[in-house]
Design a protein around this motif. Sequence first.
Motif, short mmCIF file in Angstrom:
data_model
loop_
_atom_site.label_atom_id
_atom_site.label_comp_id
_atom_site.label_asym_id
_atom_site.label_seq_id
_atom_site.Cartn_x
_atom_site.Cartn_y
_atom_site.Cartn_z
N ARG A 140 -14.29 50.84 79.27
CA ARG A 140 -14.61 49.43 79.51
C ARG A 140 -13.34 48.60 79.63
NH1 ARG A 140 -18.97 46.10 79.22
NH2 ARG A 140 -18.51 43.91 78.75
N ALA A 141 -12.37 48.86 78.76
CA ALA A 141 -11.10 48.12 78.82
C ALA A 141 -10.41 48.36 80.16
CB ALA A 141 -10.19 48.55 77.68
N ALA A 142 -10.47 49.60 80.66
CA ALA A 142 -9.84 49.91 81.94
C ALA A 142 -10.52 49.16 83.08
CB ALA A 142 -9.89 51.42 82.20
N VAL A 143 -11.86 49.11 83.05
CA VAL A 143 -12.59 48.39 84.10
C VAL A 143 -12.28 46.90 84.06
CG1 VAL A 143 -14.90 47.68 84.85
CG2 VAL A 143 -14.43 50.08 84.36
N VAL A 144 -12.22 46.32 82.87
CA VAL A 144 -11.89 44.90 82.74
C VAL A 144 -10.48 44.64 83.27
CG1 VAL A 144 -11.43 43.03 81.10
CG2 VAL A 144 -13.47 44.47 80.84
N ALA A 145 -9.54 45.52 82.94
CA ALA A 145 -8.16 45.37 83.41
C ALA A 145 -8.09 45.47 84.92
CB ALA A 145 -7.26 46.42 82.76
N MET A 146 -8.82 46.44 85.48
CA MET A 146 -8.82 46.58 86.95
C MET A 146 -9.45 45.38 87.62
SD MET A 146 -9.49 50.64 87.72
CE MET A 146 -10.86 50.89 86.57
N TRP A 147 -10.56 44.89 87.05
CA TRP A 147 -11.21 43.71 87.61
C TRP A 147 -10.24 42.52 87.59
CZ3 TRP A 147 -16.93 42.06 87.04
CH2 TRP A 147 -17.11 40.79 87.57
N ALA A 148 -9.57 42.31 86.46
CA ALA A 148 -8.64 41.19 86.36
C ALA A 148 -7.53 41.30 87.40
CB ALA A 148 -8.04 41.14 84.95
N ALA A 149 -7.04 42.51 87.60
CA ALA A 149 -5.97 42.71 88.58
C ALA A 149 -6.48 42.50 90.00
CB ALA A 149 -5.39 44.11 88.42
N LEU A 150 -7.67 43.01 90.30
CA LEU A 150 -8.25 42.81 91.64
C LEU A 150 -8.52 41.34 91.88
CD1 LEU A 150 -10.76 45.79 91.88
CD2 LEU A 150 -8.52 45.61 92.95
N HIS A 151 -8.98 40.65 90.85
CA HIS A 151 -9.19 39.20 90.98
C HIS A 151 -7.88 38.49 91.29
CE1 HIS A 151 -9.85 35.04 90.16
NE2 HIS A 151 -9.07 35.08 89.11
N GLY A 152 -6.81 38.88 90.57
CA GLY A 152 -5.51 38.26 90.84
C GLY A 152 -5.07 38.48 92.27
N LEU A 153 -5.26 39.68 92.78
CA LEU A 153 -4.90 39.97 94.17
C LEU A 153 -5.74 39.13 95.13
CD1 LEU A 153 -4.59 43.86 94.01
CD2 LEU A 153 -2.72 42.24 94.40
N SER A 154 -7.04 39.05 94.84
CA SER A 154 -7.91 38.30 95.75
C SER A 154 -7.58 36.82 95.74
CB SER A 154 -9.38 38.54 95.39
OG SER A 154 -9.70 37.96 94.14
N MET A 155 -7.28 36.26 94.57
CA MET A 155 -6.97 34.84 94.51
C MET A 155 -5.63 34.52 95.14
SD MET A 155 -9.65 33.56 93.41
CE MET A 155 -9.13 31.85 93.28
N LEU A 156 -4.66 35.42 95.01
CA LEU A 156 -3.39 35.23 95.71
C LEU A 156 -3.61 35.25 97.21
CD1 LEU A 156 -0.94 37.43 93.59
CD2 LEU A 156 -0.78 34.96 93.94
N ALA A 157 -4.49 36.15 97.67
CA ALA A 157 -4.76 36.24 99.10
C ALA A 157 -5.49 34.99 99.58
CB ALA A 157 -5.59 37.49 99.39
N VAL A 158 -6.50 34.53 98.81
CA VAL A 158 -7.26 33.35 99.20
C VAL A 158 -6.36 32.12 99.27
CG1 VAL A 158 -9.05 31.74 98.40
CG2 VAL A 158 -9.49 34.19 98.35
N SER A 159 -5.41 32.03 98.36
CA SER A 159 -4.50 30.87 98.34
C SER A 159 -3.35 31.01 99.33
CB SER A 159 -3.93 30.67 96.93
OG SER A 159 -3.10 31.77 96.58
N GLY A 160 -3.26 32.17 99.99
CA GLY A 160 -2.20 32.39 100.97
C GLY A 160 -0.85 32.69 100.36
N LYS A 161 -0.83 33.06 99.06
CA LYS A 161 0.45 33.27 98.37
C LYS A 161 0.83 34.73 98.19
CE LYS A 161 0.16 28.86 95.94
NZ LYS A 161 0.03 28.17 94.64
#
Length: 199
Positions: free
Chosen positions: A136-157
Amino acid sequence: MALGAAREIAAAEGLRGLTVRRVAEKMGYAPGTLYNLFDSLDALILALNGETLARLGRDLVAAGESEPSGRATALVDAYFDFVERQPLLWSVIFEHRMPGEGALPGWYSDGLSMLIDGTVAALAPLLGAWPEERRRAAVVAMWAALHGLSMLAVSGKLGLVSDETPRSLGHLLVTRVIGGEGCDLGRSSVLSSNAKASQ
């Protein structure tokens, strides 16, 4: 109607476009009507975000039914496919804050837990040696990292730090995490390798 109107506005403008007046106008009603349906604009946004998470959950369930050998890739692709279809709607989930110290309602927290639990179950064949709490900790960590990537992409950064697409970085990340053989076993392997190197 209120959720449909809010969804259209959020998909086009993100959180900044969501106001009581704008939602009510799109519905064709007076602003006061919205308060007969939701206690506040925040309650409407929570309902919208809950709907968005449920839609993502359905996509992830479908991806989680693929062959185990390609399941991690399918889940990452499903996540980014979802975000790329409506990036501003997705961003509302993480940009919205409850006023003051307002806690999230139980149904919302339960929905998030179900989403995580479903992903843990889908990846279980690939994390066989991992203890349950570590999965579960691994999935949460992966989700957080994927979210960070997606938000950086959405913001164009994201382009400021990498020429890679968020999807390719997501595949790299998830493949690397799942490549471990479990918390204790992975640590033992590293220690063993270090011991051999020092001899």
